[in-house]
Design a protein around this motif. Structure first.
Motif, PDB file in Angstrom:
ATOM      1  N   TYR A  45       1.268  -1.399  -0.058  1.00 58.25           N
ATOM      2  CA  TYR A  45      -0.082  -0.093  -0.414  1.00 58.25           C
ATOM      3  C   TYR A  45       0.856   1.279   0.217  1.00 58.25           C
ATOM      4  O   TYR A  45       1.429   1.712   0.748  1.00 58.25           O
ATOM      5  CB  TYR A  45      -0.932  -0.347   1.325  1.00 58.25           C
ATOM      6  N   PRO A  46       0.415   2.137  -0.658  1.00 59.04           N
ATOM      7  CA  PRO A  46       1.665   3.641  -0.548  1.00 59.04           C
ATOM      8  C   PRO A  46       1.328   4.364   0.223  1.00 59.04           C
ATOM      9  O   PRO A  46       0.611   3.786   0.924  1.00 59.04           O
ATOM     10  CB  PRO A  46       0.950   4.312  -1.972  1.00 59.04           C
ATOM     11  N   ARG A  47       2.349   4.601   0.862  1.00 62.01           N
ATOM     12  CA  ARG A  47       2.948   5.389   1.919  1.00 62.01           C
ATOM     13  C   ARG A  47       2.846   7.024   1.188  1.00 62.01           C
ATOM     14  O   ARG A  47       3.397   7.028   0.636  1.00 62.01           O
ATOM     15  CB  ARG A  47       3.810   5.483   2.494  1.00 62.01           C
ATOM     16  N   ARG A  90      -4.427  -5.635   4.863  1.00 62.85           N
ATOM     17  CA  ARG A  90      -3.633  -6.195   5.249  1.00 62.85           C
ATOM     18  C   ARG A  90      -2.296  -5.839   6.316  1.00 62.85           C
ATOM     19  O   ARG A  90      -1.767  -4.803   5.212  1.00 62.85           O
ATOM     20  CB  ARG A  90      -3.074  -7.521   5.858  1.00 62.85           C
ATOM     21  N   ILE A  91      -1.760  -5.775   7.447  1.00 66.29           N
ATOM     22  CA  ILE A  91      -0.923  -5.075   8.140  1.00 66.29           C
ATOM     23  C   ILE A  91       0.212  -5.831   7.056  1.00 66.29           C
ATOM     24  O   ILE A  91       0.242  -7.964   8.433  1.00 66.29           O
ATOM     25  CB  ILE A  91      -0.963  -5.405   9.210  1.00 66.29           C
ATOM     26  N   ALA A  92       1.577  -5.566   6.932  1.00 65.42           N
ATOM     27  CA  ALA A  92       2.511  -7.045   6.552  1.00 65.42           C
ATOM     28  C   ALA A  92       3.109  -7.280   6.667  1.00 65.42           C
ATOM     29  O   ALA A  92       3.135  -8.658   7.519  1.00 65.42           O
ATOM     30  CB  ALA A  92       3.261  -6.046   5.425  1.00 65.42           C
ATOM     31  N   PRO A 135      -9.248   5.741   5.943  1.00 65.88           N
ATOM     32  CA  PRO A 135      -8.557   6.263   6.608  1.00 65.88           C
ATOM     33  C   PRO A 135      -7.276   5.338   7.254  1.00 65.88           C
ATOM     34  O   PRO A 135      -6.871   4.362   7.458  1.00 65.88           O
ATOM     35  CB  PRO A 135      -9.535   6.397   7.630  1.00 65.88           C
ATOM     36  N   LEU A 136      -5.970   6.317   7.530  1.00 59.96           N
ATOM     37  CA  LEU A 136      -5.212   5.959   6.983  1.00 59.96           C
ATOM     38  C   LEU A 136      -4.430   7.240   8.575  1.00 59.96           C
ATOM     39  O   LEU A 136      -4.803   8.023   8.577  1.00 59.96           O
ATOM     40  CB  LEU A 136      -3.810   5.824   6.810  1.00 59.96           C
ATOM     41  N   GLY A 137      -3.721   6.953   9.504  1.00 60.19           N
ATOM     42  CA  GLY A 137      -3.178   7.388  10.543  1.00 60.19           C
ATOM     43  C   GLY A 137      -4.254   7.709  11.725  1.00 60.19           C
ATOM     44  O   GLY A 137      -5.185   8.065  11.415  1.00 60.19           O
ATOM     45  N   GLU A 148       2.488   6.740  12.875  1.00 61.96           N
ATOM     46  CA  GLU A 148       2.262   5.638  13.181  1.00 61.96           C
ATOM     47  C   GLU A 148       1.370   4.325  12.521  1.00 61.96           C
ATOM     48  O   GLU A 148       1.028   3.185  12.738  1.00 61.96           O
ATOM     49  CB  GLU A 148       0.821   5.868  14.062  1.00 61.96           C
ATOM     50  N   VAL A 149       1.576   4.795  10.978  1.00 61.32           N
ATOM     51  CA  VAL A 149       0.659   3.903   9.616  1.00 61.32           C
ATOM     52  C   VAL A 149       1.669   2.231   9.715  1.00 61.32           C
ATOM     53  O   VAL A 149       2.675   3.023   9.490  1.00 61.32           O
ATOM     54  CB  VAL A 149       0.322   4.577   9.463  1.00 61.32           C
ATOM     55  N   PRO A 150       1.189   1.579  10.102  1.00 61.40           N
ATOM     56  CA  PRO A 150       2.315   0.234   9.853  1.00 61.40           C
ATOM     57  C   PRO A 150       2.526  -0.406   8.291  1.00 61.40           C
ATOM     58  O   PRO A 150       0.967   0.300   7.532  1.00 61.40           O
ATOM     59  CB  PRO A 150       1.878  -0.790  10.306  1.00 61.40           C
ATOM     60  N   ASP A 151       3.633  -0.542   8.199  1.00 61.58           N
ATOM     61  CA  ASP A 151       3.055  -1.801   6.372  1.00 61.58           C
ATOM     62  C   ASP A 151       2.164  -2.378   5.851  1.00 61.58           C
ATOM     63  O   ASP A 151       2.194  -2.832   6.680  1.00 61.58           O
ATOM     64  CB  ASP A 151       4.551  -2.236   6.196  1.00 61.58           C
TER      65      ASP A 151
END
Length: 106
Positions: free
Chosen positions: A11-13, A32-34, A56-58, A70-73
Motif C-alpha cells: 500500500y502506498p505511503r 492487511r498489516i504486512a 482513513p490511515l493514521g 504511526e501507520v504500519p506497512d
C-alpha cells in the motif's frame, strides 16, 4: 461474475509519490498489516480504486493533517466483480467462512 484475487501489493505511503493499482470497477478489497497478516480493512465497494485511495490511515492532528508516522506497512489485494451486489455476496460468503473457521478452531 467474480474474478480471482490479485497478488498482494504494498500500500502506498503518503508523501512518497507511490501509486495504487486497482480496477475502477465494483469488487472486494482487503488490506492487511504486512508484518503480521492481520486484517486492517475489508469491504465490498462500487469502485475499488476510489475506496482504496480514500482509506482513513493514521490519526488526525489538531491541524487537520493526518499523522502518518504511526501507520504500519500495509499490503492490499483486490477482486473485481461485475456488480456491487456480486461483491457484497462474495464478501458475505468470505465472512461466513472465516467465522466458521474461527469457531471451529476455538
Amino acid at each position: 461474475m467474480i474474478s480471482t484475487w490479485s497478488e498482494w501489493k504494498r500500500y502506498p505511503r503518503p508523501g512518497r509519490g507511490e501509486n495504487l493499482e486497482a480496477p475502477i470497477s465494483p469488487g472486494i478489497y482487503e488490506v492487511r498489516i504486512a508484518a503480521t497478516g492481520a486484517v486492517h480493512s475489508f469491504g465490498a465497494v462500487d469502485n475499488l480504486a476510489q475506496a482504496l485511495a480514500l482509506l482513513p490511515l493514521g490519526t488526525k492532528s489538531w491541524f487537520g493533517r493526518r499523522d502518518t508516522s504511526e501507520v504500519p506497512d500495509l499490503e492490499y489485494r483486490t477482486c473485481a466483480t461485475s456488480t456491487k451486489a456480486d461483491a457484497r455476496d462474495a464478501a458475505d460468503r468470505m465472512i461466513g467462512r472465516r467465522e466458521t473457521y474461527i469457531s471451529g478452531a476455538a
